[in-house]
Scaffold this motif. Structure first.
Motif, mmCIF file in Angstrom:
data_model
loop_
_atom_site.group_PDB
_atom_site.id
_atom_site.type_symbol
_atom_site.label_atom_id
_atom_site.label_comp_id
_atom_site.label_asym_id
_atom_site.label_seq_id
_atom_site.Cartn_x
_atom_site.Cartn_y
_atom_site.Cartn_z
ATOM 1 N N GLY A 245 0.809 -1.211 0.000
ATOM 2 C CA GLY A 245 0.000 0.000 0.000
ATOM 3 C C GLY A 245 0.838 1.254 0.000
ATOM 4 N N GLU A 246 1.943 1.251 0.759
ATOM 5 C CA GLU A 246 2.824 2.421 0.800
ATOM 6 C C GLU A 246 3.541 2.613 -0.533
ATOM 7 O OE1 GLU A 246 5.486 2.274 4.080
ATOM 8 O OE2 GLU A 246 3.900 2.208 5.602
ATOM 9 N N ALA A 247 3.993 1.501 -1.112
ATOM 10 C CA ALA A 247 4.674 1.597 -2.404
ATOM 11 C C ALA A 247 3.725 2.108 -3.476
ATOM 12 C CB ALA A 247 5.244 0.240 -2.803
ATOM 13 N N ASP A 248 2.489 1.641 -3.459
ATOM 14 C CA ASP A 248 1.504 2.101 -4.435
ATOM 15 C C ASP A 248 1.200 3.584 -4.247
ATOM 16 O OD1 ASP A 248 1.385 -0.455 -5.441
ATOM 17 O OD2 ASP A 248 -0.483 -0.998 -4.415
ATOM 18 N N LEU A 249 1.096 4.003 -2.990
ATOM 19 C CA LEU A 249 0.804 5.406 -2.716
ATOM 20 C C LEU A 249 1.950 6.297 -3.175
ATOM 21 C CD1 LEU A 249 -1.372 7.222 -1.456
ATOM 22 C CD2 LEU A 249 -0.124 7.059 0.705
ATOM 23 N N LEU A 250 3.183 5.867 -2.945
ATOM 24 C CA LEU A 250 4.334 6.641 -3.379
ATOM 25 C C LEU A 250 4.380 6.718 -4.902
ATOM 26 C CD1 LEU A 250 6.904 8.207 -2.868
ATOM 27 C CD2 LEU A 250 8.114 6.051 -2.537
ATOM 28 N N THR A 251 4.071 5.629 -5.571
ATOM 29 C CA THR A 251 4.034 5.632 -7.032
ATOM 30 C C THR A 251 2.970 6.599 -7.540
ATOM 31 O OG1 THR A 251 4.788 3.328 -7.108
ATOM 32 C CG2 THR A 251 3.744 4.200 -9.090
ATOM 33 N N ALA A 252 1.801 6.591 -6.892
ATOM 34 C CA ALA A 252 0.743 7.517 -7.290
ATOM 35 C C ALA A 252 1.166 8.959 -7.054
ATOM 36 C CB ALA A 252 -0.532 7.201 -6.512
ATOM 37 N N LEU A 253 1.866 9.196 -5.964
ATOM 38 C CA LEU A 253 2.338 10.547 -5.662
ATOM 39 C C LEU A 253 3.315 11.024 -6.725
ATOM 40 C CD1 LEU A 253 2.647 13.008 -3.818
ATOM 41 C CD2 LEU A 253 4.313 11.714 -2.488
ATOM 42 N N LEU A 254 4.228 10.164 -7.140
ATOM 43 C CA LEU A 254 5.221 10.533 -8.138
ATOM 44 C C LEU A 254 4.575 10.935 -9.462
ATOM 45 C CD1 LEU A 254 7.852 7.729 -7.468
ATOM 46 C CD2 LEU A 254 8.167 10.174 -7.033
ATOM 47 N N SER A 255 3.423 10.372 -9.768
ATOM 48 C CA SER A 255 2.756 10.666 -11.035
ATOM 49 C C SER A 255 1.684 11.745 -10.908
ATOM 50 C CB SER A 255 2.126 9.390 -11.602
ATOM 51 O OG SER A 255 1.141 8.878 -10.726
ATOM 52 N N LEU A 256 1.516 12.318 -9.717
ATOM 53 C CA LEU A 256 0.488 13.327 -9.505
ATOM 54 C C LEU A 256 0.776 14.572 -10.340
ATOM 55 C CD1 LEU A 256 -1.961 14.557 -8.058
ATOM 56 C CD2 LEU A 256 -0.433 15.167 -6.154
ATOM 57 N N ALA A 257 -0.173 14.945 -11.180
ATOM 58 C CA ALA A 257 -0.086 16.156 -11.996
ATOM 59 C C ALA A 257 -1.496 16.713 -12.135
ATOM 60 C CB ALA A 257 0.512 15.862 -13.364
ATOM 61 N N ALA A 258 -1.714 17.911 -11.610
ATOM 62 C CA ALA A 258 -3.052 18.497 -11.597
ATOM 63 C C ALA A 258 -2.940 19.982 -11.301
ATOM 64 C CB ALA A 258 -3.909 17.815 -10.528
ATOM 65 N N PRO A 259 -3.996 20.746 -11.560
ATOM 66 C CA PRO A 259 -4.005 22.135 -11.092
ATOM 67 C C PRO A 259 -3.779 22.172 -9.585
ATOM 68 C CG PRO A 259 -5.812 21.745 -12.612
ATOM 69 C CD PRO A 259 -5.212 20.410 -12.324
ATOM 70 N N SER A 260 -3.111 23.203 -9.101
ATOM 71 C CA SER A 260 -2.630 23.220 -7.717
ATOM 72 C C SER A 260 -3.730 23.007 -6.684
ATOM 73 C CB SER A 260 -1.902 24.539 -7.440
ATOM 74 O OG SER A 260 -0.720 24.616 -8.198
ATOM 75 N N ASP A 261 -4.883 23.646 -6.861
ATOM 76 C CA ASP A 261 -5.955 23.468 -5.885
ATOM 77 C C ASP A 261 -6.445 22.028 -5.854
ATOM 78 O OD1 ASP A 261 -5.681 26.130 -5.362
ATOM 79 O OD2 ASP A 261 -7.623 26.751 -6.189
ATOM 80 N N ASP A 262 -6.564 21.409 -7.034
ATOM 81 C CA ASP A 262 -6.963 20.003 -7.090
ATOM 82 C C ASP A 262 -5.878 19.114 -6.488
ATOM 83 O OD1 ASP A 262 -9.283 20.782 -8.328
ATOM 84 O OD2 ASP A 262 -8.576 20.306 -10.355
ATOM 85 N N ALA A 263 -4.610 19.451 -6.758
ATOM 86 C CA ALA A 263 -3.506 18.665 -6.209
ATOM 87 C C ALA A 263 -3.526 18.703 -4.687
ATOM 88 C CB ALA A 263 -2.175 19.195 -6.733
ATOM 89 N N LEU A 264 -3.861 19.853 -4.109
ATOM 90 C CA LEU A 264 -3.943 19.956 -2.655
ATOM 91 C C LEU A 264 -4.984 18.984 -2.106
ATOM 92 C CD1 LEU A 264 -3.308 21.218 0.086
ATOM 93 C CD2 LEU A 264 -4.941 23.047 -0.465
ATOM 94 N N SER A 265 -6.140 18.919 -2.734
ATOM 95 C CA SER A 265 -7.180 17.996 -2.275
ATOM 96 C C SER A 265 -6.695 16.553 -2.338
ATOM 97 C CB SER A 265 -8.441 18.160 -3.128
ATOM 98 O OG SER A 265 -8.989 19.449 -2.979
ATOM 99 N N GLN A 266 -5.990 16.200 -3.417
ATOM 100 C CA GLN A 266 -5.483 14.841 -3.544
ATOM 101 C C GLN A 266 -4.403 14.557 -2.502
ATOM 102 O OE1 GLN A 266 -4.794 13.347 -7.612
ATOM 103 N NE2 GLN A 266 -5.733 15.234 -8.386
ATOM 104 N N LEU A 267 -3.561 15.527 -2.240
ATOM 105 C CA LEU A 267 -2.509 15.344 -1.236
ATOM 106 C C LEU A 267 -3.095 15.203 0.163
ATOM 107 C CD1 LEU A 267 0.102 17.897 -2.596
ATOM 108 C CD2 LEU A 267 0.427 15.415 -2.425
ATOM 109 N N GLN A 268 -4.136 15.956 0.450
ATOM 110 C CA GLN A 268 -4.780 15.839 1.759
ATOM 111 C C GLN A 268 -5.381 14.442 1.945
ATOM 112 O OE1 GLN A 268 -7.312 19.283 1.319
ATOM 113 N NE2 GLN A 268 -6.004 20.561 2.634
ATOM 114 N N THR A 269 -5.927 13.870 0.875
ATOM 115 C CA THR A 269 -6.443 12.507 0.941
ATOM 116 C C THR A 269 -5.309 11.512 1.151
ATOM 117 O OG1 THR A 269 -8.325 13.063 -0.481
ATOM 118 C CG2 THR A 269 -7.736 10.735 -0.296
#
Length: 370
Positions: A245-269
């Motif tokens: 689960g941690e490895a998958d989450l880190l992989t998802a984080l590395l590929s995160l690309a979005a408008p900043s406000d949307d990225a904040l919501s995803q990071l908070q999750t």
């Protein structure tokens, strides 16, 4: 091909703008001691810099950027807070021939702005970004931001050994090597036959005896260093894998690309699943507030979590770039480098952020648009 006078004129305009923003002009030596840069970046810097030998001062390097000498000068007794600007040539060896536009010359002018301020780091981030955005206003460029601090926090929060965390942190600026390590440490990729055979051989007998019975010693490593490395390999082989689960989450984080406000919501999750992200995500939210206060539309400002992984390795927080249609090299770039001030300050530190503009690219773009 843009003329040198046009480049100098653009550089002068930017330099004047930075001084008007309260920055003190500083100079930096063109020839710098190579030892400091090699200690900071490792031998990889040799592939990007021009190195020579001085009979008195030893190995020297043509200035690859301004940040390190500016930080050194500030840590020797600069004001607190302080703002600096600079203009001058930097030298970077290129791995291919310069194109017709002169986009990748081995020597080019750089104009920069640096802020050393411990009172409100996120506000300083916004100040530097907004100033450079204003200097490039009206040009068809794409601004993109990132945050190396979020990636570093994610790695430090992994459930794994300190040695594995250290390896991932060391290679976070080398995406392919980082991914290979993450896959191996998480069990996604099997142990190679060569590595498996080595581990089996090391575990089957006395390591000191194996070293003594090996071929003659060649190289700079001592027998003790070789034995320590062998024991470290065996200890690593016993370590449990990073949880999937941690490895998958880190992989998802590395590929995160979005408008900043949307990225904040995803990071908070993500932070609810990986608590080590909480503090870095809070700083990200504060930075967005500071950017909005300076008129930046964070609802459309692009955020890419992996931005900065191909930059100089001293960035450890906010990063940004302004790119054109070809994306590389960026017309302007920069970021936060708090840890660098501690390394060069002998234990003393101060939050610091800065950015540079490449006037030869800006002048060429202005000429193309004229």
């Amino acid at each position: 091909m843009v003329s040198k006078s046009a480049i100098r004129s653009e550089a002068d305009r930017l330099f004047t703008m930075f001084q008007a923003a309260g920055a003190v002009p500083v100079d930096a030596d063109i020839l710098l001691p190579a030892e400091t840069l090699l200690d900071l970046y490792g031998e990889d810097i040799r592939a990007r810099a021009y190195v020579t030998h001085d009979p008195v001062r030893g190995e020297m390097m043509l200035r690859p950027d301004f940040t390190v000498p500016v930080v050194q000068a500030h840590m020797r007794g600069g004001a607190d807070p302080a703002r600096y600007c600079y203009m001058g040539e930097v030298f970077r060896a290129q791995d291919h021939v310069t194109d017709a536009s002169g986009a990748r010359p081995p020597e080019y002018l750089q104009v920069g702005f640096e802020v050393f301020d411990r009172t409100a780091p996120e506000a300083a981030d916004a100040e530097v970004f907004a100033l450079i955005a204003g200097a490039l206003a009206g040009l068809p460029l794409r601004a993109v931001t990132g945050d190396m601090g979020i990636l570093l926090a994610a790695v430090r929060g992994l459930t794994t050994t300190p040695a594995r965390k250290a390896a991932l942190l060391r290679h976070i600026w080398r995406p392919q090597r980082f991914l290979a390590l993450l896959n191996r440490f998480s069990g996604r990729s099997p142990v190679s036959a060569t590595r498996g055979a080595l581990l089996q051989r090391l575990s089957d007998g006395d390591i000191a005896a194996q070293i003594a019975n090996a071929a003659p010693m060649i190289g700079l490593r001592s027998e003790g260093e070789i034995a320590a490395r062998a024991h470290a390999l065996l200890e690593d082989a016993k370590a449990p894998p990073i949880p999937a689960g941690e490895a998958d989450l880190l992989t998802a984080l590395l590929s995160l690309a979005a408008p900043s406000d949307d990225a904040l919501s995803q990071l908070q999750t993500m932070a609810t699943q990986m608590p080590s992200l909480t503090a870095a995500t809070h700083r990200f939210a504060q930075r967005l507030d500071a950017l909005r206060a300076r008129g930046v539309d964070t609802a459309s400002l692009p955020f890419e979590a992996s931005l900065g992984r191909a930059s100089m390795e001293y960035y450890d927080g906010f990063v940004f770039a302004f790119t054109g249609a070809a994306h590389l090299p960026p017309y302007a770039s920069g970021g936060r480098y708090d840890a660098l001030t501690q390394v060069l300050g002998g234990g003393r530190s101060i939050p610091a952020v800065g950015g540079v503009i490449r006037p030869h690219l800006v002048a060429a773009l202005r000429g193309a648009l004229a």
